[in-house]
Design a protein around this motif. Structure first.
Motif, mmCIF file in Angstrom:
data_model
loop_
_atom_site.group_PDB
_atom_site.id
_atom_site.type_symbol
_atom_site.label_atom_id
_atom_site.label_comp_id
_atom_site.label_asym_id
_atom_site.label_seq_id
_atom_site.Cartn_x
_atom_site.Cartn_y
_atom_site.Cartn_z
ATOM 1 N N GLY A 93 24.419 8.973 4.806
ATOM 2 C CA GLY A 93 24.506 9.564 6.144
ATOM 3 C C GLY A 93 23.123 9.850 6.705
ATOM 4 N N LEU A 94 22.243 10.429 5.873
ATOM 5 C CA LEU A 94 20.875 10.718 6.312
ATOM 6 C C LEU A 94 20.079 9.433 6.539
ATOM 7 C CD1 LEU A 94 19.933 13.795 4.068
ATOM 8 C CD2 LEU A 94 20.791 13.792 6.425
ATOM 9 N N LYS A 95 20.302 8.414 5.695
ATOM 10 C CA LYS A 95 19.629 7.121 5.886
ATOM 11 C C LYS A 95 19.965 6.554 7.261
ATOM 12 C CE LYS A 95 19.626 5.273 1.178
ATOM 13 N NZ LYS A 95 20.238 4.259 0.316
ATOM 14 N N SER A 96 21.219 6.612 7.629
ATOM 15 C CA SER A 96 21.664 6.089 8.918
ATOM 16 C C SER A 96 21.015 6.852 10.073
ATOM 17 C CB SER A 96 23.194 6.169 9.010
ATOM 18 O OG SER A 96 23.643 5.764 10.285
ATOM 19 N N ILE A 97 20.923 8.169 9.943
ATOM 20 C CA ILE A 97 20.297 8.988 10.989
ATOM 21 C C ILE A 97 18.817 8.626 11.106
ATOM 22 C CG2 ILE A 97 19.654 11.337 11.670
ATOM 23 C CD1 ILE A 97 22.342 12.227 10.330
ATOM 24 N N GLU A 98 18.133 8.493 9.977
ATOM 25 C CA GLU A 98 16.712 8.109 9.994
ATOM 26 C C GLU A 98 16.516 6.781 10.711
ATOM 27 O OE1 GLU A 98 14.857 7.942 6.137
ATOM 28 O OE2 GLU A 98 15.518 9.971 5.662
ATOM 29 N N GLU A 99 17.351 5.792 10.366
ATOM 30 C CA GLU A 99 17.209 4.450 10.925
ATOM 31 C C GLU A 99 17.471 4.409 12.422
ATOM 32 O OE1 GLU A 99 19.873 2.042 8.590
ATOM 33 O OE2 GLU A 99 18.675 2.298 6.777
ATOM 34 N N LEU A 100 18.473 5.154 12.880
ATOM 35 C CA LEU A 100 18.901 5.036 14.277
ATOM 36 C C LEU A 100 18.349 6.116 15.202
ATOM 37 C CD1 LEU A 100 22.569 3.949 13.579
ATOM 38 C CD2 LEU A 100 20.693 2.509 14.376
ATOM 39 N N CYS A 101 17.742 7.147 14.644
ATOM 40 C CA CYS A 101 17.252 8.255 15.478
ATOM 41 C C CYS A 101 15.736 8.416 15.406
ATOM 42 C CB CYS A 101 17.947 9.560 15.090
ATOM 43 S SG CYS A 101 19.727 9.487 15.315
ATOM 44 N N GLY A 102 15.065 7.461 14.815
ATOM 45 C CA GLY A 102 13.610 7.478 14.855
ATOM 46 C C GLY A 102 12.915 8.325 13.818
ATOM 47 N N GLY A 103 13.440 8.397 12.613
ATOM 48 C CA GLY A 103 12.701 9.054 11.545
ATOM 49 C C GLY A 103 13.363 10.274 10.953
ATOM 50 N N GLN A 104 12.525 11.117 10.361
ATOM 51 C CA GLN A 104 13.003 12.257 9.576
ATOM 52 C C GLN A 104 12.730 13.593 10.257
ATOM 53 O OE1 GLN A 104 10.800 11.716 5.943
ATOM 54 N NE2 GLN A 104 11.802 9.802 5.462
ATOM 55 N N ASN A 105 12.372 13.586 11.529
ATOM 56 C CA ASN A 105 11.977 14.804 12.235
ATOM 57 C C ASN A 105 13.162 15.600 12.772
ATOM 58 O OD1 ASN A 105 9.279 15.049 11.896
ATOM 59 N ND2 ASN A 105 8.710 14.104 13.832
ATOM 60 N N TYR A 106 14.035 16.007 11.913
ATOM 61 C CA TYR A 106 15.153 16.866 12.287
ATOM 62 C C TYR A 106 15.437 17.767 11.090
ATOM 63 C CZ TYR A 106 17.740 13.550 9.430
ATOM 64 O OH TYR A 106 18.157 12.770 8.381
ATOM 65 N N ALA A 107 15.957 18.939 11.373
ATOM 66 C CA ALA A 107 16.268 19.886 10.302
ATOM 67 C C ALA A 107 17.578 19.499 9.636
ATOM 68 C CB ALA A 107 16.341 21.301 10.853
ATOM 69 N N ARG A 108 17.674 19.880 8.378
ATOM 70 C CA ARG A 108 18.940 19.689 7.683
ATOM 71 C C ARG A 108 19.237 20.920 6.849
ATOM 72 N NH1 ARG A 108 16.318 14.927 5.539
ATOM 73 N NH2 ARG A 108 15.621 14.847 7.653
ATOM 74 N N LEU A 109 20.511 21.248 6.785
ATOM 75 C CA LEU A 109 20.984 22.326 5.924
ATOM 76 C C LEU A 109 21.686 21.653 4.758
ATOM 77 C CD1 LEU A 109 21.455 25.247 5.178
ATOM 78 C CD2 LEU A 109 23.390 25.288 6.753
ATOM 79 N N ARG A 110 21.037 21.707 3.610
ATOM 80 C CA ARG A 110 21.527 21.043 2.408
ATOM 81 C C ARG A 110 22.449 21.995 1.636
ATOM 82 N NH1 ARG A 110 16.322 20.416 -0.363
ATOM 83 N NH2 ARG A 110 17.477 19.299 -1.971
ATOM 84 N N PHE A 111 23.653 21.551 1.374
ATOM 85 C CA PHE A 111 24.670 22.331 0.677
ATOM 86 C C PHE A 111 24.836 21.730 -0.718
ATOM 87 C CE2 PHE A 111 28.781 23.731 -0.662
ATOM 88 C CZ PHE A 111 29.084 24.884 0.037
ATOM 89 N N GLY A 112 24.438 22.476 -1.743
ATOM 90 C CA GLY A 112 24.506 21.974 -3.106
ATOM 91 C C GLY A 112 25.919 21.736 -3.579
ATOM 92 N N ILE A 113 26.165 20.516 -4.068
ATOM 93 C CA ILE A 113 27.479 20.188 -4.648
ATOM 94 C C ILE A 113 27.349 19.886 -6.139
ATOM 95 C CG2 ILE A 113 28.487 19.416 -2.466
ATOM 96 C CD1 ILE A 113 28.091 16.488 -3.511
ATOM 97 N N SER A 114 26.140 20.013 -6.684
ATOM 98 C CA SER A 114 25.773 19.756 -8.077
ATOM 99 C C SER A 114 25.909 18.273 -8.418
ATOM 100 C CB SER A 114 26.528 20.666 -9.046
ATOM 101 O OG SER A 114 27.565 20.020 -9.696
ATOM 102 N N ASP A 115 25.541 17.936 -9.620
ATOM 103 C CA ASP A 115 25.592 16.534 -10.046
ATOM 104 C C ASP A 115 26.354 16.418 -11.360
ATOM 105 O OD1 ASP A 115 23.826 17.706 -11.776
ATOM 106 O OD2 ASP A 115 22.218 16.249 -11.469
ATOM 107 N N ASN A 116 27.489 17.068 -11.400
ATOM 108 C CA ASN A 116 28.297 17.151 -12.611
ATOM 109 C C ASN A 116 29.212 15.926 -12.765
ATOM 110 O OD1 ASN A 116 29.386 18.187 -14.922
ATOM 111 N ND2 ASN A 116 30.782 19.602 -13.872
ATOM 112 N N PHE A 117 28.596 14.756 -12.937
ATOM 113 C CA PHE A 117 29.373 13.535 -13.108
ATOM 114 C C PHE A 117 28.680 12.629 -14.119
ATOM 115 C CE2 PHE A 117 26.478 12.979 -9.564
ATOM 116 C CZ PHE A 117 25.859 11.771 -9.833
#
Length: 186
Positions: free
Chosen positions: A113-137
């Motif tokens: 999802g973030l890759k798509s936003i970077e590609e189509l919205c001109g980079g990484q200059n936007y804030a994000r609120l990261r919600f931890g879901i852990s990596d228990n897999f």
């Protein structure tokens, strides 16, 4: 001032309440608290709510996760919202469940999802609120994990965590990302 709040997720009943859809859940709670409602418009479910004199335009892209940038790009242009007034609500495997982190910018860290936003919205200059879901897999099970539902113990924690995320969104809109990071990124 107006803000674009983007909850990332996938549409469809099979994705409801999955880890990958936590952005949708947070967006739903924000809009519900402000007595708003979503309607399906171009490329997204859209709601407009106010908080302390700030207009919050909230979207849940209907493009599916991997094409989220298409909806974000459209709504940024349609509403004339600058990148610094965009906040993306996203699940994050690198954070344990219960950790919430606001970032001013950064890489996609492999999140489609973030890759798509970077590609189509001109980079990484936007804030994000990261919600931890852990990596228990187990190795090779990432897709099943993120598209799976939270287990019973995790579900008990979700309301408190979602409420905290909503508080952080309101803080972002009133005092900005930098001060919100100072207050909540512990």
């Amino acid at each position: 001032m107006k803000y674009l709040i983007v909850g990332l997720g996938n549409i469809g009943p099979e994705y409801v309440d999955t880890r990958h859809n936590i952005g949708f859940n947070i967006a739903d709670k924000l809009v519900e608290e402000q007595d708003g409602s979503f309607e399906l418009l171009k490329l997204a479910y859209y709601a407009e709510v106010s908080f302390k004199g700030k207009k919050l335009h909230v979207i849940k892209p209907s493009t599916y996760m991997n094409l989220s940038g298409k909806a974000v790009n459209y709504w940024m242009k349609e509403l004339k919202v600058a990148p610094e007034n965009v906040l993306v609500l996203v699940d994050d495997l690198a954070l344990p469940l219960g950790k919430l982190r606001m970032k001013l910018q950064g890489s996609s860290a492999g999140h489609n999802g973030l890759k798509s936003i970077e590609e189509l919205c001109g980079g990484q200059n936007y804030a994000r609120l990261r919600f931890g879901i852990s990596d228990n897999f187990r190795k090779g099970q990432q897709a099943e994990y993120v598209l799976g539902r939270f287990d019973k113990d995790e579900q008990k924690e979700l309301p408190t965590l979602i409420n905290k995320a909503v508080t952080m969104i309101k803080s972002f809109a009133t005092i900005g990302a930098a001060q919100t990071m100072t207050l909540y990124n512990k």
